[in-house]
Design an enzyme around this catalytic site. Sequence first.
Site, PDB file in Angstrom:
ATOM      1  N   CYS A  62      -7.704   3.219   3.206  1.00  0.00           N
ATOM      2  CA  CYS A  62      -6.846   2.181   2.607  1.00  0.00           C
ATOM      3  C   CYS A  62      -6.701   2.398   1.102  1.00  0.00           C
ATOM      4  CB  CYS A  62      -7.438   0.807   2.909  1.00  0.00           C
ATOM      5  SG  CYS A  62      -6.604  -0.559   2.067  1.00  0.00           S
TER       6      CYS A  62
ATOM      7  N   CYS B 222      -6.957  -0.805  -1.047  1.00  0.00           N
ATOM      8  CA  CYS B 222      -8.352  -1.253  -1.140  1.00  0.00           C
ATOM      9  C   CYS B 222      -9.039  -0.618  -2.347  1.00  0.00           C
ATOM     10  CB  CYS B 222      -9.120  -0.887   0.127  1.00  0.00           C
ATOM     11  SG  CYS B 222      -8.524  -1.699   1.626  1.00  0.00           S
TER      12      CYS B 222
END
Length: 307
Positions: free
Chosen positions: A49, A52
Amino acid sequence: MTIIDQGNGAAGPASADLIKDTTTQTFVKDVIEESKRQPVLIDFWAEWCGPCKQLTPALEKAVRAAKGKVKLVKMNIDQHPAIPGQMGIQSIPAVIAFVNGQPADGFMGAVPESQVNAFIEKLTKGVTAPGELNVAEILQEAEAVLAEGDAEAAAQIYAEVLSHDSTNIAALAGLAKCYVVSGAIEQAKQTLGMVPESKRSDAAVKAVQASIDLAEQAESLGPVAELEQKVAANPLDHQARFDLATALNAQGSRAAATEQLLAIIKRDRKWNDDGARKQLVQFFEAWGSADDATVEGRKRLSTILFS
């Protein structure tokens, strides 16, 4: 009574204690139970991700800046899918705030750092960091100690608050009140002089100023016994009765002081340009709106004025 420790205080929590990874097995301990002590953020993320990786540094920075008011727990959803599945997490990054063992707030996506800071500031409002003074509780303690009649001990507590925050208005007003109670009027005036002009309308500040004014008025009056004799000799001597009320107030006889001023108001409301009522209102301001003598005095004054 607790006197505030004047030492260096406990060290703040180490960064390692503020930020940690969790698993399905440790989630209850790391998040649910820990959130009963202070708010805990759970950051759901994954290696693949990209957003993230943008969000996590901002989260960690904000949590460290909060100095223990909030903790951050990170969970890799690929390694530990059960918890995010149970919570309905469908996209990441996702941040959920737990307070007192329950989800309280949250957001999704790589929001800007300013938004992260605002989120944590809102979440931690009213939360005391480890080693940080709980000023509200300490001020309540000082007020209670002063109400018990120990002005010296109360002054020490107020002074300790001011050693950490010299601009705390409640502490300045409280310390000045201690001086008034102790008869140190000049010190009370000097302390109140530290209050900025913009804060002079604060209720606590106005109350202490009224107490100072009344104490200075009483300094020029004779003994209570002599004033009582004057009033007894001539019940219509309103000035003597007015002075007696002021002297009685100075010695803490609030009910008796109220009685004398109400007697003037009953006989001659307009005496000395409504002076008795104005003096009684100043008494009320000095005593505080919640004081029993103020509550009862206001009732009796209203009955006279509107009868």
